[in-house]
Design an enzyme around this catalytic site. Structure first.
Site, PDB file in Angstrom:
ATOM      1  N   GLY A  12       0.726  -1.185  -0.007  1.00 15.98           N
ATOM      2  CA  GLY A  12      -0.088  -0.119  -0.053  1.00 15.98           C
ATOM      3  C   GLY A  12       0.909   1.246   0.032  1.00 15.98           C
ATOM      4  O   GLY A  12       2.074   1.068  -0.465  1.00 15.98           O
ATOM      5  N   TRP A  14       2.161   3.137   2.538  1.00 10.52           N
ATOM      6  CA  TRP A  14       3.611   2.985   3.373  1.00 10.52           C
ATOM      7  C   TRP A  14       4.338   1.642   2.976  1.00 10.52           C
ATOM      8  O   TRP A  14       5.666   1.718   2.610  1.00 10.52           O
ATOM      9  CB  TRP A  14       3.085   2.742   4.891  1.00 10.52           C
ATOM     10  CG  TRP A  14       4.152   2.914   5.848  1.00 10.52           C
ATOM     11  CD1 TRP A  14       4.336   2.054   7.012  1.00 10.52           C
ATOM     12  CD2 TRP A  14       5.248   3.430   6.001  1.00 10.52           C
ATOM     13  NE1 TRP A  14       5.379   2.224   7.860  1.00 10.52           N
ATOM     14  CE2 TRP A  14       6.087   3.087   6.918  1.00 10.52           C
ATOM     15  CE3 TRP A  14       6.221   4.381   5.148  1.00 10.52           C
ATOM     16  CZ2 TRP A  14       7.247   3.791   7.524  1.00 10.52           C
ATOM     17  CZ3 TRP A  14       7.193   4.938   5.692  1.00 10.52           C
ATOM     18  CH2 TRP A  14       8.001   4.442   6.889  1.00 10.52           C
ATOM     19  N   GLY A  15       3.472   0.577   2.727  1.00 12.15           N
ATOM     20  CA  GLY A  15       4.361  -0.551   2.132  1.00 12.15           C
ATOM     21  C   GLY A  15       5.268  -0.321   0.954  1.00 12.15           C
ATOM     22  O   GLY A  15       6.606  -0.560   0.693  1.00 12.15           O
ATOM     23  N   PHE A  98      -5.880  -8.006   7.952  1.00 11.65           N
ATOM     24  CA  PHE A  98      -5.318  -8.780   7.221  1.00 11.65           C
ATOM     25  C   PHE A  98      -4.383  -9.673   7.648  1.00 11.65           C
ATOM     26  O   PHE A  98      -3.885 -10.982   7.065  1.00 11.65           O
ATOM     27  CB  PHE A  98      -4.862  -8.258   5.630  1.00 11.65           C
ATOM     28  CG  PHE A  98      -6.106  -7.421   5.155  1.00 11.65           C
ATOM     29  CD1 PHE A  98      -7.213  -7.747   5.025  1.00 11.65           C
ATOM     30  CD2 PHE A  98      -5.692  -6.256   4.856  1.00 11.65           C
ATOM     31  CE1 PHE A  98      -8.305  -7.097   4.466  1.00 11.65           C
ATOM     32  CE2 PHE A  98      -6.669  -5.302   4.234  1.00 11.65           C
ATOM     33  CZ  PHE A  98      -7.992  -5.821   4.025  1.00 11.65           C
ATOM     34  N   ALA A 154       3.608   8.519   4.807  1.00 14.26           N
ATOM     35  CA  ALA A 154       4.360   7.884   3.924  1.00 14.26           C
ATOM     36  C   ALA A 154       4.738   8.909   2.794  1.00 14.26           C
ATOM     37  O   ALA A 154       5.655   8.853   1.951  1.00 14.26           O
ATOM     38  CB  ALA A 154       3.459   6.678   3.417  1.00 14.26           C
ATOM     39  N   LYS A 206      -2.076   6.088  19.222  1.00 15.65           N
ATOM     40  CA  LYS A 206      -2.135   7.637  18.655  1.00 15.65           C
ATOM     41  C   LYS A 206      -3.275   7.550  17.424  1.00 15.65           C
ATOM     42  O   LYS A 206      -3.654   8.819  17.211  1.00 15.65           O
ATOM     43  CB  LYS A 206      -0.747   7.866  18.097  1.00 15.65           C
ATOM     44  CG  LYS A 206      -0.285   7.163  16.892  1.00 15.65           C
ATOM     45  CD  LYS A 206      -0.451   7.618  15.615  1.00 15.65           C
ATOM     46  CE  LYS A 206      -0.180   6.884  14.588  1.00 15.65           C
ATOM     47  NZ  LYS A 206      -0.389   7.130  13.219  1.00 15.65           N
ATOM     48  N   ASN A 271      -6.461   9.476   9.550  1.00 10.43           N
ATOM     49  CA  ASN A 271      -7.616   9.336  10.594  1.00 10.43           C
ATOM     50  C   ASN A 271      -8.041  10.389  10.982  1.00 10.43           C
ATOM     51  O   ASN A 271      -9.175  10.593  11.338  1.00 10.43           O
ATOM     52  CB  ASN A 271      -6.930   8.376  11.908  1.00 10.43           C
ATOM     53  CG  ASN A 271      -6.572   7.052  11.553  1.00 10.43           C
ATOM     54  OD1 ASN A 271      -7.778   6.437  11.468  1.00 10.43           O
ATOM     55  ND2 ASN A 271      -5.439   6.537  11.625  1.00 10.43           N
TER      56      ASN A 271
HETATM   57  P1  NAD Z   1      -2.930   1.504   2.422  1.00 12.77           P
HETATM   58  O1  NAD Z   1      -3.927   2.062   3.387  1.00 12.77           O
HETATM   59  O2  NAD Z   1      -2.381   2.692   1.419  1.00 12.77           O
HETATM   60  O3  NAD Z   1      -3.532   0.267   1.415  1.00 12.77           O
HETATM   61  C1  NAD Z   1      -4.052  -0.771   1.859  1.00 12.77           C
HETATM   62  C2  NAD Z   1      -3.429  -1.982   1.200  1.00 12.77           C
HETATM   63  O4  NAD Z   1      -4.066  -3.170   1.621  1.00 12.77           O
HETATM   64  C3  NAD Z   1      -3.135  -2.088  -0.315  1.00 12.77           C
HETATM   65  O5  NAD Z   1      -1.870  -2.551  -0.456  1.00 12.77           O
HETATM   66  C4  NAD Z   1      -4.218  -3.197  -0.668  1.00 12.77           C
HETATM   67  O6  NAD Z   1      -3.907  -3.915  -1.781  1.00 12.77           O
HETATM   68  C5  NAD Z   1      -4.074  -4.161   0.425  1.00 12.77           C
HETATM   69  N1  NAD Z   1      -5.313  -4.994   0.590  1.00 12.77           N
HETATM   70  C6  NAD Z   1      -6.678  -4.656   0.352  1.00 12.77           C
HETATM   71  N2  NAD Z   1      -7.185  -5.945   0.469  1.00 12.77           N
HETATM   72  C7  NAD Z   1      -6.534  -6.769   1.154  1.00 12.77           C
HETATM   73  C8  NAD Z   1      -6.926  -8.061   1.432  1.00 12.77           C
HETATM   74  N3  NAD Z   1      -7.987  -8.846   1.589  1.00 12.77           N
HETATM   75  N4  NAD Z   1      -5.401  -8.690   1.994  1.00 12.77           N
HETATM   76  C9  NAD Z   1      -4.372  -8.224   2.086  1.00 12.77           C
HETATM   77  N5  NAD Z   1      -4.058  -6.899   1.698  1.00 12.77           N
HETATM   78  C10 NAD Z   1      -5.176  -6.373   1.169  1.00 12.77           C
HETATM   79  O7  NAD Z   1      -1.694   0.565   3.079  1.00 12.77           O
HETATM   80  P2  NAD Z   1      -0.325   1.297   3.971  1.00 12.77           P
HETATM   81  O8  NAD Z   1      -0.434   2.792   4.059  1.00 12.77           O
HETATM   82  O9  NAD Z   1       0.877   0.708   3.528  1.00 12.77           O
HETATM   83  O10 NAD Z   1      -0.682   0.720   5.543  1.00 12.77           O
HETATM   84  C11 NAD Z   1      -0.193  -0.450   5.777  1.00 12.77           C
HETATM   85  C12 NAD Z   1      -0.007  -0.230   7.268  1.00 12.77           C
HETATM   86  O11 NAD Z   1       1.061   0.917   7.566  1.00 12.77           O
HETATM   87  C13 NAD Z   1      -1.333   0.168   8.384  1.00 12.77           C
HETATM   88  O12 NAD Z   1      -1.130  -0.592   9.442  1.00 12.77           O
HETATM   89  C14 NAD Z   1      -0.869   1.635   8.680  1.00 12.77           C
HETATM   90  O13 NAD Z   1      -1.506   2.042  10.106  1.00 12.77           O
HETATM   91  C15 NAD Z   1       0.529   1.731   8.780  1.00 12.77           C
HETATM   92  N6  NAD Z   1       1.388   3.187   8.410  1.00 12.77           N
HETATM   93  C16 NAD Z   1       0.811   3.839   7.295  1.00 12.77           C
HETATM   94  C17 NAD Z   1       1.428   5.080   7.027  1.00 12.77           C
HETATM   95  C18 NAD Z   1       0.999   6.025   5.988  1.00 12.77           C
HETATM   96  O14 NAD Z   1       1.282   7.209   5.904  1.00 12.77           O
HETATM   97  N7  NAD Z   1       0.169   5.498   5.005  1.00 12.77           N
HETATM   98  C19 NAD Z   1       2.441   5.524   7.917  1.00 12.77           C
HETATM   99  C20 NAD Z   1       3.001   4.610   8.905  1.00 12.77           C
HETATM  100  C21 NAD Z   1       2.144   3.558   9.040  1.00 12.77           C
HETATM  101  P1  13P Z   2      -2.571   7.852   9.014  1.00 11.47           P
HETATM  102  O1  13P Z   2      -2.642   6.291   8.996  1.00 11.47           O
HETATM  103  O2  13P Z   2      -3.570   8.044  10.083  1.00 11.47           O
HETATM  104  O3  13P Z   2      -2.389   8.443   7.912  1.00 11.47           O
HETATM  105  O4  13P Z   2      -1.398   7.700   9.812  1.00 11.47           O
HETATM  106  C1  13P Z   2      -0.039   7.857   9.326  1.00 11.47           C
HETATM  107  C2  13P Z   2       1.063   7.316  10.265  1.00 11.47           C
HETATM  108  O5  13P Z   2       1.018   6.333  10.912  1.00 11.47           O
HETATM  109  C3  13P Z   2       2.013   8.668  10.364  1.00 11.47           C
HETATM  110  O6  13P Z   2       3.138   8.141  11.266  1.00 11.47           O
END
Ligand code: NAD
Ligand code: 13P
Length: 290
Positions: A12, A14-15, A98, A154, A206, A271
């Site tokens: 996604g 962050w991934g 997931f 991200a 948080k 959020n």
């Molecule tokens: P995202 O919210 O951008 O995307 C969702 C992901 O989930 C996509 O890769 C999608 O393909 C996948 N998905 C959808 N259905 C699915 C299923 N059934 N099985 C498996 N995967 C499925 O994802 P993200 O931002 O990479 O967030 C992942 C984690 O990272 C979360 O726990 C989030 O809190 C954390 N995080 C996010 C950020 C940020 O800024 N985005 C920053 C730090 C931490």
């Molecule tokens: P959100 O999932 O609320 O965008 O937060 C991203 C995050 O964890 C920043 O460190």
């Protein structure tokens, strides 16, 4: 020297950024194999093409991180078992809901010497009580699992704006230092603390405070009220964390994973945005996040 092989499970927002950070380091650090596999939950784009094929053709995750080129040594792989089979360093970064299913699919499919790190901010709440995602990974797969959390929006890291992050580890400092080497770059400064639960709970709790901050924004209650929400929220995060895990350390709340992540999420996180929109619409209208 046996080089470590890294797979990122999740692609996604962050991934994809995590894969970018890691892949820039594996190219330059000898102890890591250049290639970084990235498991993609496959989907068909409106163009009719598969997301993983587009990522490999264009070096861009056009759906979750549009406009950012990934290093060429990131290889998207829609087959999860194939993606993890050679890796001894597994980076888990999917939405938390997931993970249980993913871990169950991976039983018996990973290397015996594999170690994991979770970048996932969330927890499972079971009948017996809360279960941290790193614990879920450790228990289902029988491997050690560190965590990496921090003030890490991200999209900002994707364009190489400076930020810090915190690796939390249980007992093996050497493994934690290897994770630090894998992630650390001049614009992403990582440090390690021996408090896996504290770091993970900061990243998880948080988000609740960020919802409150978003409601305050949506109701135009002002900056002083928002600051109060953040201060009281941090105090409650600490109290709840210590109630759940008395070993959680006070200092962890002053690391990037603590106060810094709370601030950035309350200012610019998804959020916050979600709660802001909810409050502005009186909770009546369904809204989508762009
Ligand atoms: P995202 O919210 O951008 O995307 C969702 C992901 O989930 C996509 O890769 C999608 O393909 C996948 N998905 C959808 N259905 C699915 C299923 N059934 N099985 C498996 N995967 C499925 O994802 P993200 O931002 O990479 O967030 C992942 C984690 O990272 C979360 O726990 C989030 O809190 C954390 N995080 C996010 C950020 C940020 O800024 N985005 C920053 C730090 C931490
Ligand atoms: P959100 O999932 O609320 O965008 O937060 C991203 C995050 O964890 C920043 O460190």
């Amino acid at each position: 020297l046996q080089k470590s092989r890294v797979t990122v499970v999740g692609s996604g927002n962050w991934g994809s950024v995590a894969a970018k950070l890691i892949a820039s380091n594996t190219l330059n650090i000898n102890s890591f194999h250049d290639e970084v596999r990235m498991w993609v939950f496959e989907e068909t784009l409106p163009s009719g093409e598969k997301l993983s094929e587009v990522i490999n053709r264009t070096n861009e995750n056009v759906k979750y991180l549009p406009g950012i080129k990934l290093p060429k040594n990131v290889v998207a792989d829609p087959d999860i078992e194939h993606a993890v089979k050679d890796a001894n360093m597994l980076v888990f970064v999917t939405p938390h809901q997931f993970m249980e299913g993913i871990c169950k699919r991976l039983i018996g499919k990973i290397r015996k010497d594999a170690v994991a790190i979770s970048l996932i901010k969330g927890m499972e709440v079971k009948k017996e009580g809360p279960c941290m995602i790193s614990t879920l990974i450790s228990e289902i797969l029988g491997i050690s699992c560190c965590v990496l959390m921090g003030a890490n929006i991200a999209n900002e890291i994707a364009v190489e704006k400076f930020s810090e992050a915190t690796v939390g580890y249980r007992e093996n400092k050497e493994i934690a230092e290897k994770w630090v080497r894998l992630f650390n770059t001049p614009y992403f400064m990582v440090s390690a603390v021996q408090d896996v639960e504290g770091v993970e709970l900061c990243g998880t709790l948080k988000n609740v405070v960020a919802l409150a901050a978003g409601f305050v924004d949506g109701l135009d209650m002002g900056n002083n009220t928002k600051a109060a929400i953040m201060r009281i929220g941090l105090r409650e995060m600490k109290a709840l964390s210590k109630l759940l895990f008395p070993s959680v350390k006070d200092n962890t709340f002053f690391e990037s994973c603590g106060v810094a992540d709370l601030i950035t999420t309350c200012l610019g996180g998804r959020n916050r945005r979600c709660a802001d929109a909810f409050a502005r619409n009186g909770g009546k209208r369904f809204f989508t996040l762009a």
